[in-house]
Design a protein around this motif. Structure first.
Motif, short mmCIF file in Angstrom:
data_model
loop_
_atom_site.label_atom_id
_atom_site.label_comp_id
_atom_site.label_asym_id
_atom_site.label_seq_id
_atom_site.Cartn_x
_atom_site.Cartn_y
_atom_site.Cartn_z
N TYR A 108 71.87 41.49 -21.10
CA TYR A 108 71.77 40.73 -19.86
C TYR A 108 72.19 39.29 -20.08
O TYR A 108 72.26 38.81 -21.21
N GLN A 109 72.44 38.63 -18.98
CA GLN A 109 72.76 37.21 -18.95
C GLN A 109 71.70 36.57 -18.06
O GLN A 109 71.56 36.94 -16.89
N PHE A 110 70.91 35.64 -18.59
CA PHE A 110 69.87 34.98 -17.82
C PHE A 110 70.41 33.63 -17.34
O PHE A 110 70.81 32.80 -18.14
N VAL A 111 70.39 33.42 -16.04
CA VAL A 111 70.84 32.17 -15.44
C VAL A 111 69.62 31.45 -14.89
O VAL A 111 69.02 31.90 -13.91
N ASP A 112 69.24 30.36 -15.53
CA ASP A 112 68.08 29.58 -15.11
C ASP A 112 68.49 28.71 -13.92
O ASP A 112 69.25 27.74 -14.08
N ILE A 113 67.99 29.04 -12.74
CA ILE A 113 68.42 28.35 -11.51
C ILE A 113 67.92 26.92 -11.44
O ILE A 113 68.41 26.13 -10.63
N LEU A 114 66.94 26.56 -12.27
CA LEU A 114 66.44 25.19 -12.26
C LEU A 114 67.13 24.29 -13.30
O LEU A 114 66.87 23.10 -13.35
N GLU A 115 68.02 24.86 -14.08
CA GLU A 115 68.70 24.10 -15.14
C GLU A 115 69.81 23.20 -14.60
O GLU A 115 70.05 22.13 -15.13
N SER A 116 70.51 23.67 -13.56
CA SER A 116 71.62 22.87 -13.04
C SER A 116 71.85 23.20 -11.57
O SER A 116 71.46 24.28 -11.09
N LEU A 117 72.51 22.29 -10.89
CA LEU A 117 72.86 22.54 -9.48
C LEU A 117 73.88 23.67 -9.37
O LEU A 117 73.86 24.43 -8.40
N GLY A 118 74.74 23.82 -10.36
CA GLY A 118 75.69 24.92 -10.37
C GLY A 118 74.99 26.27 -10.41
O GLY A 118 75.36 27.19 -9.67
#
Length: 135
Positions: free
Chosen positions: A54-64
């Protein structure tokens, strides 16, 4: 799909995106979430324990990262009920075909994986809803 995030979601490969090796015959999924969300943490533990790529994308890490998640949340009907009850909608899983899942336990079950839910993780006083009433 998940290997070139720049084409699909406009996300550069950054430290906030965690990649786990793809295994032959097993599809990789993309997980949108936050390490501040107890259900996201439990989902990550389950994916790791089951050796799911899986690929975890932390939505709080960046505006992107947040923008990529909001683009999906605002366009997929699976989020409609969650938005009505003021739930943020994480964790959200996106498979290689673009199908979005907001019920991670259902995804694990339907894909033949074991579910592990540590009580200590879910009892933390964190919130995943906009009204701060819980996940």
């Amino acid at each position: 799909f998940l290997h070139n995030t720049t084409e699909v979601f406009g996300l550069p490969k950054t430290k906030s995106i965690v990649y786990h090796e793809e295994k032959e015959g097993v599809s990789m999924i993309k997980v949108f979430g936050s390490m501040k969300c107890p259900y996201c943490v439990v989902l990550k533990e389950n994916l790791d324990r089951n050796s799911v790529p899986y690929q975890f994308v932390d939505i709080l890490e960046s505006l992107g990262n947040l923008g990529a998640f909001l683009a999906i949340r605002d366009s997929e009907s699976v989020f409609d009920h969650l938005k009505e009850i003021k739930d943020i909608g994480v964790p959200a899983l996106v498979d290689e075909q673009g199908k979005v899942w907001v019920d991670w336990e259902q995804w694990l079950t339907e894909n033949g994986y074991e579910i592990f839910v540590p009580e200590s993780t879910l009892s933390q006083p964190q919130s995943c809803s906009l009204d701060r009433k819980g996940c």
